[in-house]
Design an enzyme around this catalytic site. Structure first.
Site, PDB file in Angstrom:
ATOM      1  N   ASP A 207     -11.388  19.344 -15.962  1.00 33.31           N
ATOM      2  CA  ASP A 207     -11.938  19.262 -14.619  1.00 33.31           C
ATOM      3  C   ASP A 207     -11.678  17.852 -14.094  1.00 33.31           C
ATOM      4  O   ASP A 207     -11.091  17.005 -14.787  1.00 33.31           O
ATOM      5  CB  ASP A 207     -13.443  19.576 -14.628  1.00 33.31           C
ATOM      6  CG  ASP A 207     -13.905  20.236 -13.334  1.00 33.31           C
ATOM      7  OD1 ASP A 207     -13.527  19.742 -12.244  1.00 33.31           O
ATOM      8  OD2 ASP A 207     -14.639  21.237 -13.395  1.00 33.31           O
ATOM      9  N   GLY A 233      -8.547  15.550 -14.978  1.00 34.31           N
ATOM     10  CA  GLY A 233      -7.251  15.567 -14.322  1.00 34.31           C
ATOM     11  C   GLY A 233      -7.260  16.428 -13.082  1.00 34.31           C
ATOM     12  O   GLY A 233      -8.259  17.078 -12.744  1.00 34.31           O
ATOM     13  N   ASP A 234      -6.118  16.426 -12.414  1.00 32.16           N
ATOM     14  CA  ASP A 234      -5.883  17.216 -11.208  1.00 32.16           C
ATOM     15  C   ASP A 234      -4.969  18.379 -11.577  1.00 32.16           C
ATOM     16  O   ASP A 234      -3.898  18.176 -12.170  1.00 32.16           O
ATOM     17  CB  ASP A 234      -5.229  16.327 -10.147  1.00 32.16           C
ATOM     18  CG  ASP A 234      -4.972  17.035  -8.828  1.00 32.16           C
ATOM     19  OD1 ASP A 234      -4.374  18.133  -8.835  1.00 32.16           O
ATOM     20  OD2 ASP A 234      -5.336  16.481  -7.787  1.00 32.16           O
ATOM     21  N   PHE A 235      -5.361  19.599 -11.235  1.00 25.43           N
ATOM     22  CA  PHE A 235      -4.587  20.791 -11.607  1.00 25.43           C
ATOM     23  C   PHE A 235      -3.115  20.672 -11.230  1.00 25.43           C
ATOM     24  O   PHE A 235      -2.234  21.146 -11.957  1.00 25.43           O
ATOM     25  CB  PHE A 235      -5.129  22.034 -10.901  1.00 25.43           C
ATOM     26  CG  PHE A 235      -6.533  22.416 -11.237  1.00 25.43           C
ATOM     27  CD1 PHE A 235      -7.144  21.962 -12.393  1.00 25.43           C
ATOM     28  CD2 PHE A 235      -7.248  23.256 -10.398  1.00 25.43           C
ATOM     29  CE1 PHE A 235      -8.447  22.326 -12.698  1.00 25.43           C
ATOM     30  CE2 PHE A 235      -8.540  23.634 -10.693  1.00 25.43           C
ATOM     31  CZ  PHE A 235      -9.143  23.160 -11.835  1.00 25.43           C
ATOM     32  N   HIS A 253      -9.513  31.521  -6.055  1.00 26.14           N
ATOM     33  CA  HIS A 253     -10.066  31.833  -4.733  1.00 26.14           C
ATOM     34  C   HIS A 253     -10.264  30.574  -3.876  1.00 26.14           C
ATOM     35  O   HIS A 253     -10.608  30.678  -2.708  1.00 26.14           O
ATOM     36  CB  HIS A 253     -11.364  32.638  -4.849  1.00 26.14           C
ATOM     37  CG  HIS A 253     -12.561  31.870  -5.325  1.00 26.14           C
ATOM     38  ND1 HIS A 253     -13.786  32.480  -5.523  1.00 26.14           N
ATOM     39  CD2 HIS A 253     -12.756  30.568  -5.648  1.00 26.14           C
ATOM     40  CE1 HIS A 253     -14.659  31.576  -5.926  1.00 26.14           C
ATOM     41  NE2 HIS A 253     -14.065  30.429  -6.005  1.00 26.14           N
TER      42      HIS A 253
END
Length: 349
Positions: A207, A233-235, A253
């Site tokens: 996350d 982290g960033d996806f 979503h």
């Protein structure tokens, strides 16, 4: 000038369903207030009469009788010989301190729904997200800026993830897998449920870095420190940790179709050969007839710039396009759908 169509039906059509729909939010608000006032916890040790229950919950006598009888009419309390008790539904899910308590989730919906849905007409005219500032964390709003507010928000999500984790633990054959990553796993609650049910699993919660301290506190309180690791982290910008299984719950979503496809391609690279991706959301049924799923999608469109639920068939298409083989779809909790995809190859090769 208003005219009347002589062919329009004027008798024999009951307006009752329309009236009930018009005031449906009143019943929900009665439930929200009962949870906030701890009515159901006050009855955990046995029945009380109206005066005793009003005193325990801090109810003013002018409204108490109608309020308590409305709860009975909604199927949450029973009344016999002037004494109230919880129904089985309330006893299981609405008494504080129980593992099955859903009051946190009810508080969360009370906090987030009404401000946004009150602006639905404006959103329908402008297409713009309402109430929660997308520049301050999307549909999470500004909660990350306030640790205590974020904890309350996550507590509401925990009430849901306890149930989802338990069902996911049974719906998937985990015995052939050694590890999993919960993508967007917040403070690690769902991961904790899974490792409790399947202790052989190595768990990672992935996350935003600012979630780390909240994760450490919660996992420590659960006695799971060292069993679940946190990676920030960033996806879309940072590497996704490699694992046999990657779980995406309530993630896709939040994005449009292009971003969802991009994320699943990144997930494919992180899933080890022979592994799987598991995606759950309140996906829209393929013929778009389920009102509850469509209302959930509208909510996401109200609170985020690009989000919205998506059809089950669309998700399966995205999974195949990313390189996974289609593992099918199945219901979860009666309100969600689980879509699985498998990465070709031998496990642990």
């Amino acid at each position: 000038m208003t005219t009347t169509d002589a062919t329009a039906p004027t008798v024999g059509v009951d307006p009752g369903p329309l009236i009930r729909l018009t005031i449906a939010d009143c019943g929900a608000k009665v439930l929200h207030s009962a949870v906030q006032l701890d009515v159901f916890t006050a009855l955990a040790d046995g029945p009380l009469d109206a005066a005793e229950l009003a005193a325990a919950a801090g109810l003013h006598p002018r409204l108490a009788a109608d309020f308590l009888d409305a709860l009975a009419g909604l199927g949450l309390l029973t009344r016999q010989d002037g004494r109230y008790r919880n129904t089985p539904l309330a006893e299981v899910y609405l008494v504080q301190g129980r593992d099955t308590y859903l009051g946190g989730f009810i508080d969360l919906t009370n906090e987030t729904l009404y401000g946004t849905w009150g602006r639905l007409t404006e959103a329908l005219r402008t297409g713009e997200p309402q109430h929660l500032d997308p520049d301050k964390g999307g549909f999470v709003g500004d909660r990350h800026a306030d640790p205590e507010k974020m904890k309350r928000f996550l507590k509401g999500l925990d009430a849901f993830s306890d149930r989802m984790g338990g069902e996911l633990a049974e719906a998937v054959d985990w015995h052939g897998y050694r590890s999993f990553v919960d993508l967007g796993g917040a403070r690690g609650n769902l991961a904790a449920v899974l490792v409790n049910r399947h202790p052989h699993l190595e768990a990672t919660c992935y996350d935003l870095p600012r979630t780390g301290p909240i994760f450490d506190e919660h996992v420590g309180r659960l006695g799971q420190t060292g069993r679940i690791r946190f990676v920030g982290g960033d996806f879309f910008a940072d590497p996704i940790p490699s694992a046999d299984v990657i779980v995406l719950g309530h993630i896709l979503h939040g994005f449009d179709a292009d971003k969802s496809r991009e994320l699943l391609r990144r997930v494919y690279d992180a899933v080890r050969p022979g592994g799987a991706v598991l995606i759950y959301d309140r996906m829209i049924d393929d013929d778009r007839s389920n009102a509850d799923r469509l209302l959930s999608s509208l909510h996401m469109r109200l609170v985020s710039r690009d989000g919205g639920e998506y059809r089950i068939a669309d998700c399966r298409d995205w999974v195949r396009a990313a390189g996974f083989t289609d593992g099918g779809a199945r219901p979860l909790l009666g309100t969600h759908t689980l879509v699985a995809g498998h990465r070709p190859g031998s496990r642990h090769e």
